[in-house]
Scaffold this motif. Structure first.
Motif, PDB file in Angstrom:
ATOM      1  N   GLU A  56       0.826  -1.201   0.000  1.00  0.00           N
ATOM      2  CA  GLU A  56       0.000   0.000   0.000  1.00  0.00           C
ATOM      3  C   GLU A  56       0.865   1.258   0.000  1.00  0.00           C
ATOM      4  N   ALA A  57       1.911   1.271   0.801  1.00  0.00           N
ATOM      5  CA  ALA A  57       2.814   2.426   0.818  1.00  0.00           C
ATOM      6  C   ALA A  57       3.472   2.601  -0.549  1.00  0.00           C
ATOM      7  N   LEU A  58       3.866   1.492  -1.174  1.00  0.00           N
ATOM      8  CA  LEU A  58       4.460   1.550  -2.505  1.00  0.00           C
ATOM      9  C   LEU A  58       3.467   2.122  -3.510  1.00  0.00           C
ATOM     10  N   ALA A  59       2.243   1.631  -3.481  1.00  0.00           N
ATOM     11  CA  ALA A  59       1.215   2.108  -4.419  1.00  0.00           C
ATOM     12  C   ALA A  59       0.987   3.608  -4.248  1.00  0.00           C
ATOM     13  N   ARG A  60       0.913   4.068  -3.004  1.00  0.00           N
ATOM     14  CA  ARG A  60       0.727   5.498  -2.749  1.00  0.00           C
ATOM     15  C   ARG A  60       1.910   6.306  -3.260  1.00  0.00           C
ATOM     16  N   ALA A  61       3.130   5.788  -3.027  1.00  0.00           N
ATOM     17  CA  ALA A  61       4.332   6.483  -3.503  1.00  0.00           C
ATOM     18  C   ALA A  61       4.353   6.531  -5.030  1.00  0.00           C
ATOM     19  N   GLN A  62       3.995   5.428  -5.667  1.00  0.00           N
ATOM     20  CA  GLN A  62       3.945   5.396  -7.128  1.00  0.00           C
ATOM     21  C   GLN A  62       2.913   6.390  -7.643  1.00  0.00           C
ATOM     22  N   PHE A  63       1.741   6.405  -7.039  1.00  0.00           N
ATOM     23  CA  PHE A  63       0.695   7.333  -7.467  1.00  0.00           C
ATOM     24  C   PHE A  63       1.169   8.780  -7.308  1.00  0.00           C
ATOM     25  N   ASN A  64       1.720   9.093  -6.148  1.00  0.00           N
ATOM     26  CA  ASN A  64       2.140  10.463  -5.874  1.00  0.00           C
ATOM     27  C   ASN A  64       3.335  10.912  -6.708  1.00  0.00           C
ATOM     28  N   SER A  65       4.071   9.960  -7.273  1.00  0.00           N
ATOM     29  CA  SER A  65       5.176  10.313  -8.170  1.00  0.00           C
ATOM     30  C   SER A  65       4.774  10.153  -9.639  1.00  0.00           C
ATOM     31  N   ARG A  66       3.474  10.077  -9.871  1.00  0.00           N
ATOM     32  CA  ARG A  66       2.873  10.018 -11.207  1.00  0.00           C
ATOM     33  C   ARG A  66       3.235   8.760 -11.994  1.00  0.00           C
ATOM     34  N   ALA A  69      -1.446   1.421 -10.294  1.00  0.00           N
ATOM     35  CA  ALA A  69      -2.617   0.582 -10.568  1.00  0.00           C
ATOM     36  C   ALA A  69      -2.271  -0.894 -10.359  1.00  0.00           C
ATOM     37  N   ALA A  70      -1.108  -1.306 -10.829  1.00  0.00           N
ATOM     38  CA  ALA A  70      -0.694  -2.707 -10.661  1.00  0.00           C
ATOM     39  C   ALA A  70      -0.531  -3.055  -9.183  1.00  0.00           C
ATOM     40  N   SER A  71       0.040  -2.141  -8.411  1.00  0.00           N
ATOM     41  CA  SER A  71       0.226  -2.398  -6.980  1.00  0.00           C
ATOM     42  C   SER A  71      -1.113  -2.437  -6.248  1.00  0.00           C
ATOM     43  N   PHE A  72      -1.998  -1.475  -6.546  1.00  0.00           N
ATOM     44  CA  PHE A  72      -3.320  -1.491  -5.911  1.00  0.00           C
ATOM     45  C   PHE A  72      -4.099  -2.738  -6.323  1.00  0.00           C
ATOM     46  N   ALA A  92     -11.584  -7.051   0.360  1.00  0.00           N
ATOM     47  CA  ALA A  92     -12.278  -6.184   1.317  1.00  0.00           C
ATOM     48  C   ALA A  92     -11.549  -4.863   1.550  1.00  0.00           C
ATOM     49  N   GLU A  93     -10.527  -4.579   0.781  1.00  0.00           N
ATOM     50  CA  GLU A  93      -9.717  -3.369   0.968  1.00  0.00           C
ATOM     51  C   GLU A  93     -10.307  -2.206   0.171  1.00  0.00           C
ATOM     52  N   ASP A  94     -11.205  -1.443   0.788  1.00  0.00           N
ATOM     53  CA  ASP A  94     -11.861  -0.338   0.082  1.00  0.00           C
ATOM     54  C   ASP A  94     -10.858   0.698  -0.415  1.00  0.00           C
ATOM     55  N   TYR A  95      -9.825   1.013   0.375  1.00  0.00           N
ATOM     56  CA  TYR A  95      -8.849   2.025  -0.048  1.00  0.00           C
ATOM     57  C   TYR A  95      -8.098   1.567  -1.300  1.00  0.00           C
ATOM     58  N   ALA A  96      -7.819   0.278  -1.390  1.00  0.00           N
ATOM     59  CA  ALA A  96      -7.121  -0.244  -2.567  1.00  0.00           C
ATOM     60  C   ALA A  96      -7.989  -0.112  -3.819  1.00  0.00           C
ATOM     61  N   TYR A  97      -9.302  -0.345  -3.679  1.00  0.00           N
ATOM     62  CA  TYR A  97     -10.206  -0.135  -4.819  1.00  0.00           C
ATOM     63  C   TYR A  97     -10.198   1.331  -5.236  1.00  0.00           C
ATOM     64  N   ALA A 127     -16.696   2.387  -7.972  1.00  0.00           N
ATOM     65  CA  ALA A 127     -18.050   2.022  -7.547  1.00  0.00           C
ATOM     66  C   ALA A 127     -17.996   1.012  -6.397  1.00  0.00           C
ATOM     67  N   ILE A 128     -17.055   0.096  -6.453  1.00  0.00           N
ATOM     68  CA  ILE A 128     -16.910  -0.885  -5.371  1.00  0.00           C
ATOM     69  C   ILE A 128     -16.482  -0.177  -4.087  1.00  0.00           C
ATOM     70  N   ALA A 129     -15.522   0.748  -4.207  1.00  0.00           N
ATOM     71  CA  ALA A 129     -15.073   1.497  -3.027  1.00  0.00           C
ATOM     72  C   ALA A 129     -16.235   2.268  -2.401  1.00  0.00           C
ATOM     73  N   VAL A 130     -17.064   2.898  -3.237  1.00  0.00           N
ATOM     74  CA  VAL A 130     -18.217   3.654  -2.739  1.00  0.00           C
ATOM     75  C   VAL A 130     -19.237   2.709  -2.095  1.00  0.00           C
ATOM     76  N   ALA A 131     -19.462   1.563  -2.698  1.00  0.00           N
ATOM     77  CA  ALA A 131     -20.404   0.598  -2.124  1.00  0.00           C
ATOM     78  C   ALA A 131     -19.922   0.121  -0.749  1.00  0.00           C
ATOM     79  N   MET A 132     -18.613  -0.022  -0.599  1.00  0.00           N
ATOM     80  CA  MET A 132     -18.056  -0.482   0.667  1.00  0.00           C
ATOM     81  C   MET A 132     -18.053   0.621   1.726  1.00  0.00           C
ATOM     82  N   ARG A 133     -17.825   1.864   1.272  1.00  0.00           N
ATOM     83  CA  ARG A 133     -17.722   3.001   2.202  1.00  0.00           C
ATOM     84  C   ARG A 133     -18.465   4.213   1.642  1.00  0.00           C
ATOM     85  N   PRO A 134     -19.797   4.177   1.623  1.00  0.00           N
ATOM     86  CA  PRO A 134     -20.575   5.284   1.039  1.00  0.00           C
ATOM     87  C   PRO A 134     -20.404   6.599   1.793  1.00  0.00           C
TER      88      PRO A 134
END
Length: 140
Positions: free
Chosen positions: A57-67, A73-76, A85-90, A111-118
Protein backbone atom coordinates in the motif's frame (compact mmCIF):
# COMPACT_ATOMS: atom_id res chain seq x y z
CA UNK A 1 23.55 0.88 11.96
CA UNK A 2 25.80 3.80 12.85
CA UNK A 3 26.37 4.89 16.46
CA UNK A 4 24.02 7.85 15.92
CA UNK A 5 21.20 5.41 15.07
CA UNK A 6 21.13 6.20 11.35
CA UNK A 7 21.08 3.54 8.67
CA UNK A 8 23.65 3.95 5.90
CA UNK A 9 23.57 2.51 2.41
CA UNK A 10 26.24 0.00 1.55
CA UNK A 11 28.75 0.61 -1.27
CA UNK A 12 26.84 -1.68 -3.67
CA UNK A 13 23.95 0.79 -3.73
CA UNK A 14 21.60 -1.34 -1.65
CA UNK A 15 19.94 0.56 1.17
CA UNK A 16 21.25 -0.22 4.63
CA UNK A 17 19.15 -2.03 7.19
CA UNK A 18 16.47 -4.62 6.65
CA UNK A 19 13.04 -4.67 5.07
CA UNK A 20 11.36 -2.99 8.05
CA UNK A 21 13.95 -0.19 7.91
CA UNK A 22 13.31 0.28 4.18
CA UNK A 23 9.57 0.42 4.82
CA UNK A 24 9.95 2.97 7.62
CA UNK A 25 12.31 5.13 5.56
CA UNK A 26 10.02 4.87 2.53
CA UNK A 27 6.95 5.94 4.51
CA UNK A 28 8.93 8.82 6.01
CA UNK A 29 10.07 9.95 2.54
CA UNK A 30 6.49 9.74 1.31
CA UNK A 31 5.24 11.77 4.26
CA UNK A 32 7.99 14.35 3.71
CA UNK A 33 7.04 14.84 0.05
CA UNK A 34 9.60 12.70 -1.76
CA UNK A 35 7.37 10.09 -3.40
CA UNK A 36 9.82 9.04 -6.14
CA UNK A 37 12.55 8.31 -3.59
CA UNK A 38 9.98 6.55 -1.41
CA UNK A 39 8.84 4.42 -4.34
CA UNK A 40 12.40 3.32 -5.12
CA UNK A 41 12.98 2.22 -1.52
CA UNK A 42 9.54 0.63 -1.16
CA UNK A 43 9.99 -1.32 -4.42
CA UNK A 44 13.01 -2.99 -2.84
CA UNK A 45 11.01 -3.72 0.33
CA UNK A 46 8.10 -5.13 -1.72
CA UNK A 47 10.47 -7.37 -3.68
CA UNK A 48 11.80 -8.76 -0.40
CA UNK A 49 8.36 -9.09 1.23
CA UNK A 50 5.83 -9.45 -1.62
CA UNK A 51 3.03 -10.58 0.73
CA UNK A 52 3.18 -7.47 2.94
CA UNK A 53 0.02 -5.43 2.46
CA UNK A 54 1.47 -2.48 4.38
CA UNK A 55 4.53 -2.29 2.16
CA UNK A 56 2.46 -2.73 -0.99
CA UNK A 57 0.00 0.00 0.00
CA UNK A 58 2.81 2.43 0.82
CA UNK A 59 4.46 1.55 -2.51
CA UNK A 60 1.22 2.11 -4.42
CA UNK A 61 0.73 5.50 -2.75
CA UNK A 62 4.33 6.48 -3.50
CA UNK A 63 3.95 5.40 -7.13
CA UNK A 64 0.69 7.33 -7.47
CA UNK A 65 2.14 10.46 -5.87
CA UNK A 66 5.18 10.31 -8.17
CA UNK A 67 2.87 10.02 -11.21
CA UNK A 68 3.74 6.38 -11.90
CA UNK A 69 0.05 5.67 -12.44
CA UNK A 70 0.31 2.37 -14.32
CA UNK A 71 2.65 1.00 -11.66
CA UNK A 72 0.36 2.27 -8.90
CA UNK A 73 -2.62 0.58 -10.57
CA UNK A 74 -0.69 -2.71 -10.66
CA UNK A 75 0.23 -2.40 -6.98
CA UNK A 76 -3.32 -1.49 -5.91
CA UNK A 77 -4.67 -4.36 -8.05
CA UNK A 78 -2.32 -6.75 -6.26
CA UNK A 79 -3.80 -5.64 -2.91
CA UNK A 80 -7.37 -6.02 -4.20
CA UNK A 81 -6.62 -9.47 -5.61
CA UNK A 82 -5.17 -10.61 -2.28
CA UNK A 83 -7.90 -9.03 -0.15
CA UNK A 84 -11.12 -7.95 -1.87
CA UNK A 85 -12.28 -6.18 1.32
CA UNK A 86 -9.72 -3.37 0.97
CA UNK A 87 -11.86 -0.34 0.08
CA UNK A 88 -8.85 2.02 -0.05
CA UNK A 89 -7.12 -0.24 -2.57
CA UNK A 90 -10.21 -0.13 -4.82
CA UNK A 91 -10.20 3.65 -4.52
CA UNK A 92 -6.49 3.83 -5.35
CA UNK A 93 -6.92 1.43 -8.25
CA UNK A 94 -9.77 3.52 -9.66
CA UNK A 95 -7.85 6.78 -9.34
CA UNK A 96 -4.73 5.23 -10.87
CA UNK A 97 -6.66 3.87 -13.85
CA UNK A 98 -8.36 7.24 -14.29
CA UNK A 99 -4.96 8.97 -14.37
CA UNK A 100 -3.68 6.53 -17.00
CA UNK A 101 -6.62 7.56 -19.17
CA UNK A 102 -8.63 4.39 -18.60
CA UNK A 103 -11.75 6.23 -17.43
CA UNK A 104 -14.01 3.29 -18.28
CA UNK A 105 -11.82 0.92 -16.27
CA UNK A 106 -11.74 3.32 -13.32
CA UNK A 107 -15.50 3.23 -12.88
CA UNK A 108 -15.87 -0.29 -11.45
CA UNK A 109 -13.22 -0.12 -8.69
CA UNK A 110 -14.46 3.32 -7.66
CA UNK A 111 -18.05 2.02 -7.55
CA UNK A 112 -16.91 -0.88 -5.37
CA UNK A 113 -15.07 1.50 -3.03
CA UNK A 114 -18.22 3.65 -2.74
CA UNK A 115 -20.40 0.60 -2.12
CA UNK A 116 -18.06 -0.48 0.67
CA UNK A 117 -17.72 3.00 2.20
CA UNK A 118 -20.58 5.28 1.04
CA UNK A 119 -19.66 7.74 3.81
CA UNK A 120 -16.22 8.40 2.29
CA UNK A 121 -16.61 11.69 0.40
CA UNK A 122 -13.40 11.30 -1.62
CA UNK A 123 -14.64 7.99 -2.99
CA UNK A 124 -18.06 9.41 -3.90
CA UNK A 125 -16.55 12.52 -5.50
CA UNK A 126 -14.13 10.50 -7.64
CA UNK A 127 -16.88 8.17 -8.83
CA UNK A 128 -19.15 11.11 -9.73
CA UNK A 129 -16.30 12.72 -11.70
CA UNK A 130 -15.54 9.54 -13.61
CA UNK A 131 -19.20 9.03 -14.46
CA UNK A 132 -19.55 12.66 -15.56
CA UNK A 133 -16.52 12.27 -17.81
CA UNK A 134 -17.97 9.12 -19.35
CA UNK A 135 -21.35 10.81 -19.92
CA UNK A 136 -19.66 13.80 -21.56
CA UNK A 137 -17.68 11.50 -23.86
CA UNK A 138 -20.84 9.67 -24.92
CA UNK A 139 -22.59 12.95 -25.71
CA UNK A 140 -19.82 14.13 -28.03
Amino acid sequence: MAQDGSVHDDPSGAPGGGVYDWYQRGVKLLREGSPAAAAALLERAAAAEPESRSILEALARAQFNSRQYAEAAASFRQIVDANPAEDYAYFGLGLSLWRTGDVEGAQEPLAIAVAMRPDERHYVSALKSVRATLRARREM
